[in-house]
Scaffold this motif. Structure first.
Motif, PDB file in Angstrom:
ATOM      1  N   ALA A  90      -5.382  -7.513   1.106  1.00 17.45           N
ATOM      2  CA  ALA A  90      -3.924  -7.385   1.164  1.00 17.45           C
ATOM      3  C   ALA A  90      -3.318  -8.568   1.903  1.00 17.45           C
ATOM      4  CB  ALA A  90      -3.538  -6.076   1.847  1.00 17.45           C
TER       5      ALA A  90
ATOM      6  N   PRO B 259     -10.303  -4.142   2.334  1.00 21.38           N
ATOM      7  CA  PRO B 259      -8.958  -3.852   1.804  1.00 21.38           C
ATOM      8  C   PRO B 259      -7.858  -4.549   2.612  1.00 21.38           C
ATOM      9  CG  PRO B 259     -10.270  -1.844   1.931  1.00 21.38           C
ATOM     10  CD  PRO B 259     -11.032  -2.898   2.674  1.00 21.38           C
ATOM     11  N   LEU B 260      -8.013  -4.587   3.926  1.00 20.23           N
ATOM     12  CA  LEU B 260      -7.017  -5.217   4.790  1.00 20.23           C
ATOM     13  C   LEU B 260      -6.958  -6.724   4.543  1.00 20.23           C
ATOM     14  CD1 LEU B 260      -5.097  -4.517   7.235  1.00 20.23           C
ATOM     15  CD2 LEU B 260      -6.928  -5.405   8.679  1.00 20.23           C
TER      16      LEU B 260
ATOM     17  N   SER C 114      -2.131  -0.444   9.558  1.00 22.67           N
ATOM     18  CA  SER C 114      -3.490   0.041   9.363  1.00 22.67           C
ATOM     19  C   SER C 114      -4.241   0.085  10.692  1.00 22.67           C
ATOM     20  CB  SER C 114      -4.237  -0.877   8.395  1.00 22.67           C
ATOM     21  OG  SER C 114      -3.534  -1.013   7.169  1.00 22.67           O
TER      22      SER C 114
ATOM     23  N   VAL D  72       1.934  -3.792   6.200  1.00 22.89           N
ATOM     24  CA  VAL D  72       0.644  -3.529   5.560  1.00 22.89           C
ATOM     25  C   VAL D  72       0.140  -2.155   5.967  1.00 22.89           C
ATOM     26  CG1 VAL D  72      -1.715  -4.347   5.244  1.00 22.89           C
ATOM     27  CG2 VAL D  72       0.141  -5.998   5.581  1.00 22.89           C
ATOM     28  N   THR D  73      -0.059  -1.277   4.975  1.00 28.44           N
ATOM     29  CA  THR D  73      -0.481   0.105   5.247  1.00 28.44           C
ATOM     30  C   THR D  73      -1.708   0.488   4.426  1.00 28.44           C
ATOM     31  OG1 THR D  73       0.933   1.066   3.530  1.00 28.44           O
ATOM     32  CG2 THR D  73       1.918   0.745   5.702  1.00 28.44           C
ATOM     33  N   VAL D  74      -2.583  -0.476   4.167  1.00 29.53           N
ATOM     34  CA  VAL D  74      -3.764  -0.197   3.348  1.00 29.53           C
ATOM     35  C   VAL D  74      -4.838   0.504   4.178  1.00 29.53           C
ATOM     36  CG1 VAL D  74      -3.292  -2.143   1.828  1.00 29.53           C
ATOM     37  CG2 VAL D  74      -4.768  -2.475   3.819  1.00 29.53           C
TER      38      VAL D  74
ATOM     39  N   GLY E 243       0.835  -1.197   0.000  1.00 29.06           N
ATOM     40  CA  GLY E 243       0.000   0.000   0.000  1.00 29.06           C
ATOM     41  C   GLY E 243       0.863   1.239   0.000  1.00 29.06           C
TER      42      GLY E 243
ATOM     43  N   THR F  96      -8.303   1.413   6.117  1.00 28.70           N
ATOM     44  CA  THR F  96      -9.336   0.680   6.851  1.00 28.70           C
ATOM     45  C   THR F  96     -10.526   1.621   7.040  1.00 28.70           C
ATOM     46  OG1 THR F  96      -8.047   1.224   8.851  1.00 28.70           O
ATOM     47  CG2 THR F  96      -7.921  -1.033   8.047  1.00 28.70           C
TER      48      THR F  96
ATOM     49  N   ASP G  52       1.750  -1.833  -4.685  1.00 31.81           N
ATOM     50  CA  ASP G  52       0.403  -1.275  -4.710  1.00 31.81           C
ATOM     51  C   ASP G  52      -0.336  -1.893  -5.889  1.00 31.81           C
ATOM     52  OD1 ASP G  52      -0.861   1.582  -3.369  1.00 31.81           O
ATOM     53  OD2 ASP G  52      -1.875   0.741  -5.123  1.00 31.81           O
TER      54      ASP G  52
END
Length: 436
Positions: A111, A107-108, A131, A91-93, A23, A95, A45
């Motif tokens: 990923a 999204p989490l 996240s 993981v930085t998507v 992300g 939430t 990404d």
């Protein structure tokens, strides 16, 4: 290999192990660039267009400038296979919440499924979540999902960690390399590995949380606390409006006390403060506890856009007219439109019958149209309006002098300055001026 042997292998990981940041938005990109100064980092990404832009040195979020991006050793890709076998996945998507204000973990989880297929048990990989989630998501939801998809065993073949993001879009003072980084692993070896990794990034130091759930809880209350404090400011603003008082004037006086908390009223949107309290309230309700303070604060802040529009309508004595709204992003000096509460103001004004024109020098016109059905007018500053609403205090608006502001308003018009950015301006007599 026994669990103790697996833990030891985590502790022996080196700085040359590959790190994958999943992300590359407002959070992931600055982190990936910072990590790449001392580690081999791949930024992943699923948005191929985003990867193409970054490859050209362009960051639409404006969090990383072109020079820093071009000079970085960071590799970027939209090919998941290129990220296989890494030692650490971060993981930085997003939430977000759904239409009913419930946590949307899709999204989490997507990923998580993607990276689960990339794990190499020989690398003893660590999966770190940044996240924002409620306590338990990392270990009780993501961990089991990784096990199901990968066929690997947590605590032996892979390990979990959590390090809450604290990115504040547009804030150049509290950047990722200047803030204390909270880290937590499922065991001491993982925690120390993460402390070493993030310790190479930030000069402000590392805080080792007692557990992953503790770190998750710390993150979710940080923004919930701010949301509640701003809700108090918004409620007193509505009270003081009935008394004919300016909240900004009141806050100047109250702020002279040494322990007064200097929050201000306003529209509370964005991807954190306007969302995270719902994660905490969801968790509370799942435990059988009704979170009255948290939900009350959210209710006040969610309704602030409508209150602002109704206040403008009332001050115009319900006369229908033309309204120029300056700024549509969720905060000043960023192009981020996510969960912008200015949209609520616009919708309400239009519902009341006003002709609303929108201007924003930073927002992407295509994104505004796609996300909210709003049209931005680049030439909006060349005309006059019955009402001018300074909704977002972008720098270009803050720099407007009295003559420029007055030229936007009809002679008997209203200037609505939500943040008081023009309070020091000597505006012409006859113009109505209003702020929170």
């Amino acid at each position: 290999m026994s669990q103790s042997e697996a833990n030891a292998s985590v502790a022996r990981s080196t700085d040359e192990d590959r790190v994958v940041v999943v992300g590359l938005g407002y959070v992931g990109l600055p982190l990936a660039v910072a990590l790449a100064r001392s580690a081999a980092v791949i930024g992943f990404d699923i948005d191929a267009e985003r990867i193409a832009e970054l490859s050209r040195g362009q960051d639409r979020t404006r969090e990383v400038d072109e020079h820093a991006l071009r000079a970085s050793r960071l590799q970027v890709t939209s090919d998941a296979d290129a990220c296989a076998g890494a030692a650490i996945y971060i993981v930085t998507v997003p939430t977000p919440v759904d239409g009913s204000s419930r946590p949307d973990l899709r999204p989490l989880l997507a990923a998580t499924e993607t990276l689960a297929r990339l794990l190499d048990p020989a690398a003893r990989p660590i999966i770190v979540y940044e996240s924002t989630v409620y306590p338990g998501v990392t270990e009780d939801i993501c961990g089991p999902l990784i096990e199901r998809v990968s066929g690997l065993k947590r605590g032996v073949d892979f390990f979990l960690g959590y390090s809450p993001e604290r990115i504040n879009p547009g804030d150049r003072e509290h950047s990722v390399d200047r803030i204390v980084k909270v880290v937590a692993g499922e065991n001491d070896a993982v925690t120390e590995r993460l402390a070493a990794l993030y310790g190479n990034v930030t000069e402000a130091g590392i805080f080792r949380a007692k557990s992953i759930k503790t770190a998750e809880a710390a993150k979710v209350i940080e923004n919930a606390q701010r949301d509640i404090n701003i809700a108090f400011m918004n409620e007193i603003t509505q009270i003081f409006a009935k008394l004919g008082l300016s909240t900004l004037d009141v806050l100047e006086a109250a702020g002279t006390k040494w322990n007064f908390l200097k929050f201000r009223p306003g529209l509370v949107g964005g991807h954190c403060i306007g969302v995270d309290p719902y994660y905490l309230s969801h968790c509370a309700q799942s435990l059988g506890h009704l979170p009255r303070v948290i939900l009350a604060g959210r209710s006040i802040n969610d309704g602030m856009g409508t209150w602002v529009a109704d206040s403008l309508h009332s001050r115009r004595e319900s006369r229908i007219g033309s309204v120029l709204v300056l700024g549509v992003t969720f905060k000043e000096d960023v192009p981020d439109l996510r969960n912008s509460k200015v949209v609520d103001v616009v919708k309400r004004l239009r519902w009341l019958g006003h002709d609303v024109t929108l201007h924003d020098p930073l927002a992407d016109a295509g994104a505004a149209r796609e996300e909210y059905g709003l049209t931005l007018d680049a030439d909006a500053l060349d005309r006059r309006y019955d009402v001018v609403l300074a909704a977002v205090p972008h720098l270009s608006y803050r720099r407007m002098d009295a003559a420029t502001v007055a030229a936007l308003v009809e002679e008997d018009g209203l200037i609505a300055d939500l943040h008081g950015i023009w309070r020091g301006q000597a505006l012409p007599d006859g113009l109505q001026c209003w702020s929170l």
